[in-house]
Scaffold this motif. Structure first.
Motif, PDB file in Angstrom:
ATOM      1  N   ARG A 193       0.850  -1.194   0.012  1.00 56.87           N
ATOM      2  CA  ARG A 193       0.021   0.045   0.116  1.00 56.87           C
ATOM      3  C   ARG A 193       0.693   1.239  -0.103  1.00 56.87           C
ATOM      4  O   ARG A 193       1.954   1.452   0.669  1.00 56.87           O
ATOM      5  N   VAL A 194       0.358   2.296  -0.769  1.00 59.84           N
ATOM      6  CA  VAL A 194       1.212   3.652  -0.725  1.00 59.84           C
ATOM      7  C   VAL A 194      -0.186   4.578  -0.449  1.00 59.84           C
ATOM      8  O   VAL A 194      -1.191   4.132  -0.676  1.00 59.84           O
ATOM      9  N   SER A 195       0.319   5.656  -0.255  1.00 61.84           N
ATOM     10  CA  SER A 195      -0.915   6.790   0.463  1.00 61.84           C
ATOM     11  C   SER A 195      -1.404   7.378  -0.602  1.00 61.84           C
ATOM     12  O   SER A 195      -2.484   8.042  -0.575  1.00 61.84           O
ATOM     13  N   SER A 196      -0.785   7.480  -1.639  1.00 62.85           N
ATOM     14  CA  SER A 196      -1.416   8.416  -3.022  1.00 62.85           C
ATOM     15  C   SER A 196      -1.174   7.833  -4.254  1.00 62.85           C
ATOM     16  O   SER A 196      -0.281   6.970  -4.629  1.00 62.85           O
ATOM     17  N   ARG A 197      -1.952   8.150  -5.254  1.00 61.39           N
ATOM     18  CA  ARG A 197      -1.760   7.511  -6.577  1.00 61.39           C
ATOM     19  C   ARG A 197      -0.494   7.852  -7.507  1.00 61.39           C
ATOM     20  O   ARG A 197      -0.111   7.226  -8.048  1.00 61.39           O
ATOM     21  N   GLU A 198       0.292   9.112  -6.830  1.00 55.39           N
ATOM     22  CA  GLU A 198       1.268   9.357  -7.358  1.00 55.39           C
ATOM     23  C   GLU A 198       2.510   8.506  -6.929  1.00 55.39           C
ATOM     24  O   GLU A 198       3.748   8.458  -7.561  1.00 55.39           O
ATOM     25  N   GLN A 199       2.366   7.856  -5.793  1.00 50.38           N
ATOM     26  CA  GLN A 199       3.401   7.051  -5.200  1.00 50.38           C
ATOM     27  C   GLN A 199       3.391   5.590  -6.164  1.00 50.38           C
ATOM     28  O   GLN A 199       2.487   5.142  -6.472  1.00 50.38           O
ATOM     29  N   ASN A 200       4.683   5.095  -5.856  1.00 47.42           N
ATOM     30  CA  ASN A 200       5.081   3.747  -6.443  1.00 47.42           C
ATOM     31  C   ASN A 200       5.186   2.589  -5.638  1.00 47.42           C
ATOM     32  O   ASN A 200       5.569   2.741  -4.488  1.00 47.42           O
ATOM     33  N   LEU A 201       4.389   1.421  -6.056  1.00 42.25           N
ATOM     34  CA  LEU A 201       4.606   0.201  -5.219  1.00 42.25           C
ATOM     35  C   LEU A 201       5.561  -0.511  -5.461  1.00 42.25           C
ATOM     36  O   LEU A 201       5.980  -1.738  -4.747  1.00 42.25           O
ATOM     37  N   ASP A 202       6.610  -0.250  -6.470  1.00 44.71           N
ATOM     38  CA  ASP A 202       7.272  -1.381  -6.918  1.00 44.71           C
ATOM     39  C   ASP A 202       8.367  -1.931  -5.943  1.00 44.71           C
ATOM     40  O   ASP A 202       8.557  -3.195  -6.050  1.00 44.71           O
ATOM     41  N   THR A 203       8.869  -0.956  -5.018  1.00 41.71           N
ATOM     42  CA  THR A 203       9.760  -1.629  -3.657  1.00 41.71           C
ATOM     43  C   THR A 203       9.463  -2.698  -2.872  1.00 41.71           C
ATOM     44  O   THR A 203       9.598  -3.687  -2.875  1.00 41.71           O
ATOM     45  N   GLN A 204       7.827  -2.088  -2.601  1.00 38.16           N
ATOM     46  CA  GLN A 204       7.241  -3.301  -1.896  1.00 38.16           C
ATOM     47  C   GLN A 204       6.948  -4.490  -2.513  1.00 38.16           C
ATOM     48  O   GLN A 204       6.982  -5.422  -1.932  1.00 38.16           O
ATOM     49  N   ILE A 205       6.268  -4.469  -3.896  1.00 37.11           N
ATOM     50  CA  ILE A 205       6.204  -5.567  -4.688  1.00 37.11           C
ATOM     51  C   ILE A 205       7.362  -6.487  -4.727  1.00 37.11           C
ATOM     52  O   ILE A 205       7.267  -7.627  -4.666  1.00 37.11           O
ATOM     53  N   GLU A 206       8.648  -5.974  -4.979  1.00 38.27           N
ATOM     54  CA  GLU A 206       9.582  -6.703  -5.225  1.00 38.27           C
ATOM     55  C   GLU A 206       9.875  -7.349  -3.899  1.00 38.27           C
ATOM     56  O   GLU A 206      10.244  -8.521  -4.118  1.00 38.27           O
ATOM     57  N   GLN A 207       9.687  -6.764  -2.866  1.00 36.47           N
ATOM     58  CA  GLN A 207      10.029  -7.561  -1.430  1.00 36.47           C
ATOM     59  C   GLN A 207       9.487  -8.512  -1.296  1.00 36.47           C
ATOM     60  O   GLN A 207       9.473  -9.492  -0.707  1.00 36.47           O
ATOM     61  N   LEU A 208       7.806  -8.422  -1.767  1.00 39.86           N
ATOM     62  CA  LEU A 208       6.866  -9.440  -1.591  1.00 39.86           C
ATOM     63  C   LEU A 208       7.036 -10.527  -2.150  1.00 39.86           C
ATOM     64  O   LEU A 208       6.692 -11.879  -2.098  1.00 39.86           O
ATOM     65  N   GLU A 209       7.624 -10.430  -3.638  1.00 35.18           N
ATOM     66  CA  GLU A 209       7.672 -11.426  -4.579  1.00 35.18           C
ATOM     67  C   GLU A 209       9.001 -12.117  -4.113  1.00 35.18           C
ATOM     68  O   GLU A 209       9.148 -13.399  -4.150  1.00 35.18           O
TER      69      GLU A 209
END
Length: 189
Positions: free
Chosen positions: A8-24
């Motif tokens: 989760r990120v707080s706004s539409r402008e923010q990026n989820l890539d780092t979190q997704i990489e860690q979860l993958e």
């Protein structure tokens, strides 16, 4: 048993890539993505995840603040998961939050983080009050008057697009349109 990842990120402008990489990297079977402030209690994707998760499943998040903004929110979620025998793992802390010791650690950490947010808000408000007492004008500074006048002149000439005017003057289109409307101006053809 399914391993869910929640990013989760707080706004539409923010990026989820780092979190997704860690979860993958943690071999999550399903990764749920959400762009919604943690301050709100309505987080539709998290709610769907909680409905879908079953006994024996695991939910993984990168950081504790992805789940909630205050101790009460967080502990209520941990209690719900614990009652349903769903594990919660927080990568940053390296803890199983639904385990007794993990829950204790999470409670202490969450209370400290909440206290820090409150202290920062108090400091910010004290600074704003101090500035007001000194007569300092608060808020955004407007664009230089000359730049706005130039932007209006360019718009009236009709030779440049709004984007070109924005780029050359630094005056945003909303400011430009507001001023044009305020003055009742028309464009040359």
């Amino acid at each position: 048993m399914t391993i869910f990842g929640y990013a989760r990120v707080s706004s539409r402008e923010q990026n989820l890539d780092t979190q997704i990489e860690q979860l993958e990297a943690r071999k999550c079977d399903i990764i749920i993505e959400e762009k919604m402030t943690g301050a709100t209690f309505k987080r539709p994707q998290l709610e769907n995840l909680l409905e879908e998760a079953k006994e024996g499943d695991t939910i993984i998040v990168t950081r504790v603040d992805r789940l909630g903004r205050n101790t009460q929110q967080l502990l209520e979620l941990v209690n719900v998961l614990q009652a349903r025998n769903i594990s919660l793992y927080i990568i940053e802390l390296g803890i199983e939050a639904t385990h007794r010791n993990g829950k204790l650690f999470l409670t202490i950490l969450s209370a400290l983080a909440e206290n820090e947010r409150e202290l920062l808000a108090e400091k910010r408000n004290a600074g704003l009050e101090n500035a007001k007492r000194k007569g300092i004008k608060l808020g955004r500074k407007g664009k230089a008057r000359g730049q706005l006048e130039l932007a209006i002149e360019l718009w009236q000439q009709g030779e440049k697009t709004i984007k070109q005017i924005e780029e050359s003057t630094g005056v945003g289109k909303s400011i430009l349109y507001r001023e044009i409307q305020k003055r009742g101006l028309t464009r040359a053809i």
